[in-house]
Structures are given as structure tokens and as C-alpha cells.
Write an enzyme that holds these catalytic residues in place. Structure first.
Site, PDB file in Angstrom:
ATOM      1  N   GLY A  78      -8.938   9.577  13.946  1.00  0.00           N
ATOM      2  CA  GLY A  78      -9.809   9.019  15.552  1.00  0.00           C
ATOM      3  C   GLY A  78     -11.145   9.983  14.684  1.00  0.00           C
ATOM      4  O   GLY A  78     -10.755  11.099  14.694  1.00  0.00           O
ATOM      5  N   ARG A 142      -7.716   4.774   9.162  1.00  0.00           N
ATOM      6  CA  ARG A 142      -6.432   5.785   9.004  1.00  0.00           C
ATOM      7  C   ARG A 142      -5.242   5.519   7.609  1.00  0.00           C
ATOM      8  O   ARG A 142      -3.876   5.047   7.971  1.00  0.00           O
ATOM      9  CB  ARG A 142      -5.933   5.061  10.490  1.00  0.00           C
ATOM     10  CG  ARG A 142      -6.024   5.466  11.549  1.00  0.00           C
ATOM     11  CD  ARG A 142      -5.364   5.208  12.942  1.00  0.00           C
ATOM     12  NE  ARG A 142      -5.646   5.417  13.968  1.00  0.00           N
ATOM     13  CZ  ARG A 142      -5.933   7.021  14.471  1.00  0.00           C
ATOM     14  NH1 ARG A 142      -5.728   7.781  13.823  1.00  0.00           N
ATOM     15  NH2 ARG A 142      -6.789   7.120  15.526  1.00  0.00           N
ATOM     16  N   ASP A 173      -1.390  14.853  10.670  1.00  0.00           N
ATOM     17  CA  ASP A 173      -0.947  14.199   9.422  1.00  0.00           C
ATOM     18  C   ASP A 173      -1.896  13.419   8.417  1.00  0.00           C
ATOM     19  O   ASP A 173      -1.299  14.156   7.468  1.00  0.00           O
ATOM     20  CB  ASP A 173      -0.887  12.497   9.940  1.00  0.00           C
ATOM     21  CG  ASP A 173       0.474  12.261  11.049  1.00  0.00           C
ATOM     22  OD1 ASP A 173       1.320  13.089  10.814  1.00  0.00           O
ATOM     23  OD2 ASP A 173       0.483  11.535  11.766  1.00  0.00           O
ATOM     24  N   LYS A 199      -9.380  18.476  12.627  1.00  0.00           N
ATOM     25  CA  LYS A 199      -9.818  17.292  12.814  1.00  0.00           C
ATOM     26  C   LYS A 199      -8.917  17.108  14.513  1.00  0.00           C
ATOM     27  O   LYS A 199      -8.220  16.295  14.089  1.00  0.00           O
ATOM     28  CB  LYS A 199     -10.948  16.174  12.454  1.00  0.00           C
ATOM     29  CG  LYS A 199     -11.132  15.146  13.184  1.00  0.00           C
ATOM     30  CD  LYS A 199     -10.881  14.148  13.194  1.00  0.00           C
ATOM     31  CE  LYS A 199      -9.601  13.940  13.442  1.00  0.00           C
ATOM     32  NZ  LYS A 199      -9.573  11.700  13.120  1.00  0.00           N
ATOM     33  N   THR A 200      -9.547  16.783  15.267  1.00  0.00           N
ATOM     34  CA  THR A 200      -8.900  15.975  16.717  1.00  0.00           C
ATOM     35  C   THR A 200      -9.540  16.289  17.967  1.00  0.00           C
ATOM     36  O   THR A 200      -9.103  17.243  18.275  1.00  0.00           O
ATOM     37  CB  THR A 200      -7.459  15.567  16.572  1.00  0.00           C
ATOM     38  OG1 THR A 200      -7.040  14.592  17.120  1.00  0.00           O
ATOM     39  CG2 THR A 200      -6.566  16.358  16.571  1.00  0.00           C
ATOM     40  N   ASP A 202      -7.490  15.511  20.311  1.00  0.00           N
ATOM     41  CA  ASP A 202      -6.126  15.702  21.195  1.00  0.00           C
ATOM     42  C   ASP A 202      -5.789  17.191  21.031  1.00  0.00           C
ATOM     43  O   ASP A 202      -5.138  17.568  22.131  1.00  0.00           O
ATOM     44  CB  ASP A 202      -5.067  15.062  20.511  1.00  0.00           C
ATOM     45  CG  ASP A 202      -5.067  13.523  20.089  1.00  0.00           C
ATOM     46  OD1 ASP A 202      -6.120  12.597  20.940  1.00  0.00           O
ATOM     47  OD2 ASP A 202      -4.278  13.003  19.716  1.00  0.00           O
TER      48      ASP A 202
HETATM   49  P1  FBP Z   1      -6.454  11.977  15.630  1.00  0.00           P
HETATM   50  O1  FBP Z   1      -5.273  12.329  16.005  1.00  0.00           O
HETATM   51  O2  FBP Z   1      -6.585  11.020  14.294  1.00  0.00           O
HETATM   52  O3  FBP Z   1      -8.250  12.680  15.607  1.00  0.00           O
HETATM   53  O4  FBP Z   1      -6.987  10.846  16.837  1.00  0.00           O
HETATM   54  C1  FBP Z   1      -6.871  10.556  17.791  1.00  0.00           C
HETATM   55  C2  FBP Z   1      -6.870  10.142  18.983  1.00  0.00           C
HETATM   56  O5  FBP Z   1      -8.660   8.975  19.707  1.00  0.00           O
HETATM   57  C3  FBP Z   1      -5.991   9.784  20.156  1.00  0.00           C
HETATM   58  O6  FBP Z   1      -6.268  10.785  21.208  1.00  0.00           O
HETATM   59  C4  FBP Z   1      -5.798   7.598  20.273  1.00  0.00           C
HETATM   60  O7  FBP Z   1      -4.794   7.849  21.235  1.00  0.00           O
HETATM   61  C5  FBP Z   1      -6.432   7.743  18.984  1.00  0.00           C
HETATM   62  O8  FBP Z   1      -6.692   8.638  18.677  1.00  0.00           O
HETATM   63  C6  FBP Z   1      -6.675   6.294  19.502  1.00  0.00           C
HETATM   64  O9  FBP Z   1      -6.658   5.341  18.181  1.00  0.00           O
HETATM   65  P2  FBP Z   1      -7.517   4.261  17.929  1.00  0.00           P
HETATM   66  O10 FBP Z   1      -9.116   4.893  17.109  1.00  0.00           O
HETATM   67  O11 FBP Z   1      -6.716   3.992  15.847  1.00  0.00           O
HETATM   68  O12 FBP Z   1      -7.255   3.285  18.834  1.00  0.00           O
END
Ligand code: FBP
Length: 548
Positions: A78, A142, A173, A199-200, A202
Site C-alpha cells: 500500500g 502486492r 511481509d 514503509k506502512t 499502519d
Molecule cells: P501496507 O501494509 O502494504 O502498507 O498497506 C496498508 C494498508 O493501507 C492497510 O491499512 C489497508 O488495510 C490496506 O493497505 C488496503 O489495501 P489496498 O490498498 O489493497 O486496498
């Protein structure tokens, strides 16, 4: 590209670097490291990259090679604010070491490495993206890098392009996959190093050496601005309860940080729900009682923050989701051909255990349908698609109706649901993230020049001013433990959930009863990019609490 005035002004912003990165860098090795748990298993799986020392960068004479090299960059997962600055930091660092160094970006995430889909990054390209949000410079994806065939194909593509090192910019991951790739290439003596960057939005990729993942700061500031605006609206109109779901996947770091910034009436923390073994009904009772207390004071309005991953932490729902994950994985083809949601629910109910089936049947149909949606490539439920805020509004409404009949509540309840996630992931990085990301990227360039592999770029001491930040490298194996994934034990980076004995959560607990009944909203306003440092350079409350 049409640029906004802010974007033009931000192009000339020079990210701040730790003092040690400004001149020649000396590497100081710490002690040998161990993984956080399951040491024997991790050592066996990573014989070439296990136990390496932590590296600290200091001002001094460099031993790095300045031989011209090629480096490939991958953005994974993400979006998170600051990704472009990681890239510009790597770019500037490598070009400073040797202007002949070549930097390539693999397009659309890890899949670009396997498909040989790339672009060479040059000044013209990189300069357009400095201090901007988004991952659009090369795109993200992803695709999981986990099969040897993918590793071999990637190696073939690297060799053809003259790439000596890869930087994988991703979450837990993706960095786990980066570590597996580093070990594989080292074992084969393939001559390609692999470096990770944390990165994230979250905030769940953190540990003693990684104080925060990039993007968390900006995303939380954007959500807090929006929550503050909603709170001001609520306090002006005094007629709505706002139920706000916040991204963050499993962990509640975002909800906690936003609560500390905005002081809402109710904050649900998934990790606490699990620890207290709370049921959905108990969560609903908790919210409804606060609504009733505020109504008794004449306040028929308020705000409730809900973490995105809540349902997975309610013990009964967790069991249901786990059975559903297995069931949907084993019957994928059969489920895919069923046309209506009702038929899908019937198919599933007949295959779930009795206890879990009764939980599934008790849920509103629309919510049960959301729990059956496709899983992500890592097998996770896509929690961003589950409308927990709407479920809670309906359930609180029903509970208040009962309380009214029993004479326990006499207010008015009208609610609005919101979900904040995508609004914050590509925001222009705050000064903190602009500086932090650039420093992470610059650090990665030095790790590469020093010939390191299996390391994650680390920048610490983040509540101090940027020149006092401590840069270096942390072996990724140090963050690993064994966990069950798709029915098998796998080495993975340990996810950091909210610690109930941690200072940020304790700060919430100390104040939340007061915030519940007394309206003590804070309105943080938008991120400021220019102005006094105490307004523009503030780190998150989480970092401040943790550093006390
Ligand atoms: P990452 O863990 O890859 O940084 O993504 C975080 C996130 O934004 C989460 O908070 C959310 O649940 C998910 O990605 C949403 O994924 P997508 O962009 O595939 O809808």
C-alpha cells in the site's frame, strides 16, 4: 504534469539529514544479533544472513566502494506518504558516491522485477517527485516474491541490467520477502545485495531498532485533521454521532495516535478488546452507555474511533474469520460459481462448525457478505472492505432503543458513518516524513556502497532534531519469528501491535473517561509545511509518549 502552487514550493524543500550522513560516513559495528524468537529455526533458515551486527553510521572516514554500480528500486504494498523521498534519498546518495551509478525503478511493485518491467531514473524524473506524496513515480503492487523461480528470473533481469543491489521499500511481509531474497542470492553468491526500507501507514513495522515506519506520521496527521473538522462540526450542530473507521489493518496504532491528537469521546482499541475477551455486544454496550451519559448532560452528539481490523480481534469473530479463511481457500472454485450472496451464505453455513455457524447467522446479511469477500494475496481478509462502522451504528441504535424502553436513556441518536484510509496514504509528506524518508533512502545508499545485504535501513532517535538522528542498518533476521501462514510455520517479521503496557495506550486510558463525557475535542488543523518548527516538525504523539 500540472503542479499545484504547493507542489512547486515543496520542490525546493531540502530534507534534513542526520549530521552523520552529511559528510563521509564511518560504519561502527555493534554486537552479533539474534532473532526476536525461535532463534534456532531462524538461524537454520538464514545461515548466511543470521546474526549479523547492527550497524551505526558516524562521521569519519568511509570504507565504502565508489565503483560504479546499478541499483534497482521496488515499491511494495500500500502507498505511504514519503515513498518518493526514499527514492530521492537513495538516488542522491548513490549519485554522490559515484555520478556514474545507475538507478532503475521496477514498475508496479515486486512483479516488475520478475517481468523485467523497469525505467531508468534520471534527474529529470526524480526532481519532479521530490517531497510529493504517492508512489506514482514507479507504481506499487502486492505480488509476493516467494518462489525460487521468481528469484531466479529476478536475478536474470538484474544481471542483464547490470544491477548489483535491490532496495525493497515495503511493510513487514515485503521486508520478510526481501530477507528471503537476500539469503537466496547470498547463498548462491549471485552478486546482488538486497536492502529493505520500513514503509506502512499502519505503524506496525516497528521494534527497538525501527522506531516507526514511514508514512504513519503524515497519514495520522491527515486523519486527525479530518476528525478534528468533524468534531468541530459535531460541536457546532450538536445533532450527530460520527462513527469513524480508520485504516491500519490489524493494529490500532492509527486509531490510538488519532485519539491522542483529537481527544474523541470513544476510542476502540482492538488489542484491548482481545485482551479483555470482549464480545461485539460488550463493545456496543460500552459505546451505548457513553451515548446515554452524554445525552443525560444534553449532549446528543459525539465521535467514535474504530480501528479497521476490529472484527478480527473479537474472539468469536476471529474464530469465524479463521474458519471462513480455510473454507474459502479449500472451496474457492465452488464458491466462485455461486451467483447470489444468499446461496453463498447458505453454502458457507453448512460447512462451518456449529458454534461458528451460529455467530455467522446472527450477523446482518450485508455484513456476513463482506466477510466472504476475496482474500488478499497474503491470505488476509481485506478489512478495508468491511463496514464495521455501519454495523456498530445499527447495533448501538438497537441497544439505545432497548435502553429507552427500560427508562435508561432519553436522548436522540442520529449517526453518520465514515471511513478514513485512502485519504491519507498519498498525502504530501509532512516535514517529519519528508526528512525521515530521505534519510532512510540515503542510509540505504550507504549500506549498498558498503556491500551489505539482508539489512533494513534504520534511522532512530526521532524525537530529537533531525541532525541528531542516528542512522544505520539492522539485520532483518533480528526482527523475525516463526508464525503459521496458510497452515505452515514460516519465518516472518514480527508484527508490532499496540502494547497495552506501552506509554501511548496508557496516556489514552488516563484520559478517555474524561473525554467521553466532557467535550474536550482538539482540532489539529491541516499539516503545515512552512512556518515555525514547533508547528511544522512535530513527530507523532506515539513517538513522543514512547520516548518519555
Ligand atoms: P501496507 O501494509 O502494504 O502498507 O498497506 C496498508 C494498508 O493501507 C492497510 O491499512 C489497508 O488495510 C490496506 O493497505 C488496503 O489495501 P489496498 O490498498 O489493497 O486496498
Amino acid at each position: 504534469m500540472i503542479k499545484s502552487p504547493l507542489q512547486i514550493a515543496r520542490e525546493s524543500y531540502s530534507p534534513k539529514l542526520p549530521a552523520a550522513l552529511k559528510g563521509s560516513v564511518k560504519i561502527v559495528e555493534g554486537k552479533k544479533t539474534e532473532s526476536v524468537a525461535d532463534q534456532a529455526d531462524i538461524e537454520k533458515l538464514f545461515p548466511n544472513t543470521y546474526g549479523m551486527p547492527v550497524l551505526n553510521f558516524e562521521e569519519g572516514d568511509s570504507t565504502a566502494s565508489s565503483k560504479a554500480i546499478g541499483v534497482g528500486l521496488i515499491l511494495s504494498g500500500g502507498q505511504a506518504p514519503g515513498g518518493h523521498n526514499v527514492i530521492s534519498g537513495i538516488y542522491d546518495g548513490l549519485k554522490k558516491i559515484n555520478p556514474e551509478n545507475k538507478i532503475f525503478g521496477f514498475l508496479g511493485g515486486p512483479g516488475g522485477l520478475v517481468d523485467n518491467d523497469y525505467v531508468e531514473l534520471t534527474d529529470d524524473v526524480v526532481d519532479h517527485y521530490r517531497n510529493t506524496g504517492g508512489f506514482d513515480i514507479i507504481g506499487s503492487g502486492r505480488t509476493k516474491l516467494e518462489e525460487e523461480a521468481q528469484f531466479d528470473k529476478g536475478l536474470e533481469n538484474c544481471k542483464a541490467l547490470g544491477i548489483d543491489a535491490l532496495v525493497i521499500i515495503g511493510g513487514d511481509d515485503s521486508n520478510t520477502n526481501a530477507c528471503v531474497l537476500a539469503e537466496y542470492y547470498k547463498q548462491k553468491d549471485a552478486g546482488v545485495q538486497v536492502i529493505g526500507c520500513p514503509k506502512t501507514i499502519d505503524g506496525d513495522l516497528k521494534n527497538e531498532m525501527i522506531e516507526t515506519s514511514f508514512g504513519f506520521d503524515t497519514a495520522c496527521k491527515v486523519y486527525s485533521e479530518l476528525i478534528g473538522n468533524i468534531q468541530r462540526d459535531a460541536n457546532s450542530a450538536k445533532k450527530y454521532w460520527h462513527f469513524i473507521k480508520l485504516m491500519g489493518r490489524s493494529a490500532s496504532h492509527i486509531g490510538l495516535e488519532c485519539a491522542l491528537q483529537t481527544q474523541p469521546n470513544v476510542t476502540i482499541i482492538s488489542e484491548e478488546v482481545e485482551a479483555k475477551n470482549m464480545s461485539l455486544d460488550e463493545i456496543v454496550d460500552y459505546i451505548a452507555n457513553i451515548v446515554a451519559k452524554r445525552a443525560a448532560n444534553g449532549d446528543n452528539f459525539g465521535t467514535v474511533l474504530i480501528p479497521e481490523g476490529l472484527v478480527e480481534f473479537i474472539p468469536a469473530m476471529k474464530k469465524l474469520i479463521s474458519e471462513l479463511n480455510d473454507l474459502l481457500a479449500h472451496h474457492e472454485a465452488e464458491v466462485n460459481v455461486i451467483e447470489t450472496n444468499k446461496e453463498k451464505r447458505d453454502f458457507v453455513v453448512n460447512k462451518l462448525s456449529e458454534e461458528v455457524a451460529s455467530v455467522f447467522k446472527s450477523l446482518p446479511n450485508s455484513f456476513a457478505n463482506q466477510l466472504m469477500l476475496d482474500r488478499d494475496p497474503h491470505g488476509n481478509v481485506q478489512v478495508s472492505m468491511i463496514e464495521t462502522e455501519k454495523l456498530l451504528i445499527d447495533m448501538v441504535k438497537a441497544k439505545l432503543k432497548k435502553m429507552k424502553k427500560a427508562g435508561e436513556y432519553a436522548g436522540k441518536f442520529s449517526a453518520q458513518g465514515h471511513f478514513f484510509g485512502y485519504e491519507g496514504r498519498c498525502a504530501a509528506p509532512s516535514n517529519f516524513d519528508a526528512d525521515y524518508c530521505y534519510s532512510l533512502g540515503y542510509t540505504a545508499s550507504i549500506l549498498i556502497a558498503e556491500g551489505k545485504t539482508g539489512y533494513m535501513s534504520s534511522v532512530r532517535n526521532l524525537t530529537a532534531s533531525a541532525d541528531q538522528w542516528i542512522a544505520g542498518g539492522v539485520p532483518v533476521t533480528m526482527m523475525m519469528n516463526m508464525e503459521k501462514r496458510h497452515g505452515h510455520m514460516k519465518p516472518v517479521i514480527q508484527k508490532a501491535l499496540v502494547r497495552l503496557d506501552g506509554a501511548p495506550f496508557k496516556a489514552l486510558v488516563a484520559q478517555r473517561d474524561d473525554w467521553a463525557t466532557n467535550t474536550k475535542y482538539v482540532y489539529p488543523g491541516p499539516i503545515q509545511y512552512f512556518g515555525p518548527s514547533e508547528v511544522c516538525d512535530l513527530p507523532t504523539k506515539t513517538l513522543i509518549e514512547e520516548s518519555k
